[in-house]
Design a protein around this motif. Structure first.
Motif, mmCIF file in Angstrom:
data_model
loop_
_atom_site.group_PDB
_atom_site.id
_atom_site.type_symbol
_atom_site.label_atom_id
_atom_site.label_comp_id
_atom_site.label_asym_id
_atom_site.label_seq_id
_atom_site.Cartn_x
_atom_site.Cartn_y
_atom_site.Cartn_z
ATOM 1 N N LEU A 1 9.601 -5.288 0.149
ATOM 2 C CA LEU A 1 10.439 -4.079 0.167
ATOM 3 C C LEU A 1 9.840 -2.994 1.054
ATOM 4 C CD1 LEU A 1 11.439 -3.956 -3.598
ATOM 5 C CD2 LEU A 1 13.030 -4.171 -1.668
ATOM 6 N N MET A 2 8.525 -2.808 0.921
ATOM 7 C CA MET A 2 7.875 -1.785 1.740
ATOM 8 C C MET A 2 7.919 -2.147 3.213
ATOM 9 S SD MET A 2 4.589 -0.594 -0.526
ATOM 10 C CE MET A 2 3.948 0.560 0.692
ATOM 11 N N ALA A 3 7.750 -3.452 3.508
ATOM 12 C CA ALA A 3 7.671 -3.879 4.909
ATOM 13 C C ALA A 3 9.042 -3.938 5.567
ATOM 14 C CB ALA A 3 6.998 -5.250 4.992
ATOM 15 N N SER A 4 10.065 -4.289 4.806
ATOM 16 C CA SER A 4 11.335 -4.609 5.448
ATOM 17 C C SER A 4 12.250 -3.407 5.648
ATOM 18 C CB SER A 4 12.070 -5.690 4.656
ATOM 19 O OG SER A 4 12.294 -5.244 3.346
ATOM 20 N N ARG B 1 5.295 -3.772 15.400
ATOM 21 C CA ARG B 1 6.727 -3.934 15.651
ATOM 22 C C ARG B 1 7.061 -5.282 16.264
ATOM 23 N NH1 ARG B 1 7.576 1.188 19.158
ATOM 24 N NH2 ARG B 1 5.560 0.351 19.766
ATOM 25 N N ASP B 2 6.089 -5.893 16.936
ATOM 26 C CA ASP B 2 6.348 -7.176 17.590
ATOM 27 C C ASP B 2 6.064 -8.365 16.676
ATOM 28 O OD1 ASP B 2 7.068 -5.994 20.002
ATOM 29 O OD2 ASP B 2 4.985 -5.809 20.628
ATOM 30 N N ALA B 3 5.719 -8.094 15.419
ATOM 31 C CA ALA B 3 5.329 -9.176 14.504
ATOM 32 C C ALA B 3 6.398 -10.259 14.457
ATOM 33 C CB ALA B 3 5.090 -8.609 13.109
ATOM 34 N N ILE B 4 5.947 -11.509 14.610
ATOM 35 C CA ILE B 4 6.894 -12.620 14.569
ATOM 36 C C ILE B 4 6.710 -13.387 13.262
ATOM 37 C CG2 ILE B 4 7.231 -12.896 17.048
ATOM 38 C CD1 ILE B 4 4.996 -15.090 16.855
ATOM 39 N N GLY C 1 7.785 -11.612 10.279
ATOM 40 C CA GLY C 1 8.030 -10.244 10.723
ATOM 41 C C GLY C 1 7.084 -9.262 10.080
ATOM 42 N N MET C 2 7.609 -8.084 9.767
ATOM 43 C CA MET C 2 6.772 -7.032 9.217
ATOM 44 C C MET C 2 6.166 -7.451 7.878
ATOM 45 S SD MET C 2 5.624 -4.129 10.089
ATOM 46 C CE MET C 2 6.687 -3.361 11.307
ATOM 47 N N THR C 3 6.915 -8.236 7.071
ATOM 48 C CA THR C 3 6.369 -8.700 5.792
ATOM 49 C C THR C 3 5.132 -9.562 6.039
ATOM 50 O OG1 THR C 3 8.588 -8.710 4.860
ATOM 51 C CG2 THR C 3 6.909 -9.908 3.642
ATOM 52 N N ALA D 1 -0.621 -10.362 6.030
ATOM 53 C CA ALA D 1 -1.832 -10.711 6.772
ATOM 54 C C ALA D 1 -2.904 -9.641 6.597
ATOM 55 C CB ALA D 1 -1.504 -10.905 8.248
ATOM 56 N N ALA D 2 -2.504 -8.461 6.160
ATOM 57 C CA ALA D 2 -3.467 -7.383 5.932
ATOM 58 C C ALA D 2 -4.202 -7.543 4.612
ATOM 59 C CB ALA D 2 -2.769 -6.026 5.988
ATOM 60 N N VAL D 3 -3.722 -8.472 3.770
ATOM 61 C CA VAL D 3 -4.421 -8.719 2.495
ATOM 62 C C VAL D 3 -5.727 -9.447 2.799
ATOM 63 C CG1 VAL D 3 -4.346 -9.919 0.285
ATOM 64 C CG2 VAL D 3 -2.247 -8.933 1.215
ATOM 65 N N VAL D 4 -6.837 -8.810 2.479
ATOM 66 C CA VAL D 4 -8.125 -9.452 2.704
ATOM 67 C C VAL D 4 -8.953 -9.395 1.427
ATOM 68 C CG1 VAL D 4 -8.244 -9.044 5.186
ATOM 69 C CG2 VAL D 4 -9.045 -7.276 3.599
ATOM 70 N N ARG D 5 -10.007 -10.201 1.396
ATOM 71 C CA ARG D 5 -10.898 -10.185 0.234
ATOM 72 C C ARG D 5 -12.090 -9.319 0.565
ATOM 73 N NH1 ARG D 5 -12.811 -15.466 -1.646
ATOM 74 N NH2 ARG D 5 -12.085 -15.038 -3.763
ATOM 75 N N LYS D 6 -12.179 -8.200 -0.097
ATOM 76 C CA LYS D 6 -13.319 -7.309 0.142
ATOM 77 C C LYS D 6 -14.412 -7.618 -0.854
ATOM 78 C CE LYS D 6 -11.021 -3.627 2.564
ATOM 79 N NZ LYS D 6 -10.146 -2.472 2.454
ATOM 80 N N ASP D 7 -15.616 -7.776 -0.340
ATOM 81 C CA ASP D 7 -16.793 -8.042 -1.173
ATOM 82 C C ASP D 7 -16.639 -9.265 -2.051
ATOM 83 O OD1 ASP D 7 -16.427 -4.626 -1.674
ATOM 84 O OD2 ASP D 7 -17.897 -5.504 -0.309
ATOM 85 N N ALA D 8 -15.807 -10.209 -1.636
ATOM 86 C CA ALA D 8 -15.669 -11.435 -2.425
ATOM 87 C C ALA D 8 -16.657 -12.451 -1.903
ATOM 88 C CB ALA D 8 -14.248 -11.955 -2.315
ATOM 89 N N SER D 9 -17.247 -13.221 -2.803
ATOM 90 C CA SER D 9 -18.210 -14.219 -2.346
ATOM 91 C C SER D 9 -17.488 -15.543 -2.142
ATOM 92 C CB SER D 9 -19.320 -14.389 -3.372
ATOM 93 O OG SER D 9 -18.755 -14.679 -4.630
#
Ligand SMILES: [Zn+2]
Length: 290
Positions: A74-77, A269-272, A275-277, A282-290
């Motif tokens: 919803l936020m992305a689209s 904007r050019d995300a294929i 798309g934006m979703t 892809a911005a979800v990353v694991r911070k400080d995860a082993s």
């Protein structure tokens, strides 16, 4: 595409472990089996449990992964973004939960790793007060009854070859050279061409090795050849429209996260693919995860 938690988790695993799950006990990439009763995977050799959500914004959340994905979608689209209130309505969680999800999703979109080159336009805008959005030069002098405004500094790399440009925008304490010049150094690669208006704070750009050109806004000159700051001003206009239309009022405290979201949208904007979703996911990353 994401009808249930299992599908979302599978997507997350492919995204977070593009080369397969590396078992920290066996020290190799082994086959991992999805656990039936919890959102984790078990190593086929040693029984190590891998929790893909660990270290991500989803860790420890009582909200289902599917709802998180719905919220991201919803936020992305929506083109200008949505408010936490809309999120509450659309996915059927409490306002408190919606606001928390909203902030967590935004927290992934910071701009620290954005580097600009080629031709870059640099400019400032001001947020807050009745005559918000006006440039410093157009504002009445501060004095009795003056409403303090929050300065925002922005830099945009112009697009080339049909590709869109990229932007960085940051809330700053003031618009002095000591504040703005380090920001240029942080995000603009050496030998880049930089266009600004006549503000004195930008005087040192040339000494830093940038090719620096200005337009004299105060003398009514906005374009001189290809020297102009229309691209960054276009970005400011988008932010204004979004905040005015969607968020109504933005407190200084939350302004940076709004800017992060707008810059992220602009830069993707050019995300294929999805798309934006897909770009948000892809911005979800694991911070400080082993
Ligand atoms: Zn193992």
């Amino acid at each position: 595409m994401f009808p249930d938690d299992a599908t979302c988790l599978e997507y997350l695993v492919v995204s977070l472990y593009p080369d397969g799950i590396h078992c920290p006990t066996c020290q190799k990439v082994t086959k991992h089996h999805r656990d039936a009763s919890r959102p984790s995977y078990t190593c086929q050799f040693c029984g190590h449990h891998e929790h893909p959500m660990k270290g991500t914004i989803f860790e420890g959340s009582a909200t289902s992964l599917k709802l998180w994905f719905d919220a991201i979608y919803l936020m992305a689209s929506t083109r200008c973004g949505i408010s936490a209130k809309q999120l509450e309505r659309e996915i059927g969680v409490t306002y408190k939960t919606a606001w928390r999800m909203f902030k967590q999703i935004r927290s992934m979109l910071d701009q620290d790793e954005t580097f600009l080159s080629g031709v870059v336009e640099m400019d400032e805008m001001y947020v807050g007060g009745k005559d918000k959005w006006k440039h410093e030069a157009k504002r009445p002098h501060a004095g009795r009854g003056a409403v303090s405004k929050t300065p925002v500094h922005g830099m945009v790399q112009r697009g080339t070859d049909g590709k869109h440009g990229r932007v960085v925008a940051k809330v700053v304490a003031d618009t002095k050279a000591d504040t703005l010049i380090p920001r240029a150094k942080m995000h603009i690669l050496p030998a880049t061409t930089v266009f600004t208006d006549e503000m004195r704070s930008y005087n040192d750009l040339e000494d830093l090795g940038y090719a620096h050109d200005r337009v004299n806004h105060s003398q009514g000159v906005y374009v001189s050849g290809d020297v102009h700051t229309n691209t960054i001003e276009g970005f400011w206009a988008t932010v204004k429209r979004g905040i005015g239309g969607t968020y109504h009022a933005v407190s200084t405290k939350h302004l940076q996260s709004y800017l992060d979201e707008y810059a992220f949208r602009y830069n993707n904007r050019d995300a294929i693919g999805l798309g934006m979703t897909g770009a948000f996911l892809a911005a979800v990353v694991r911070k400080d995860a082993s």
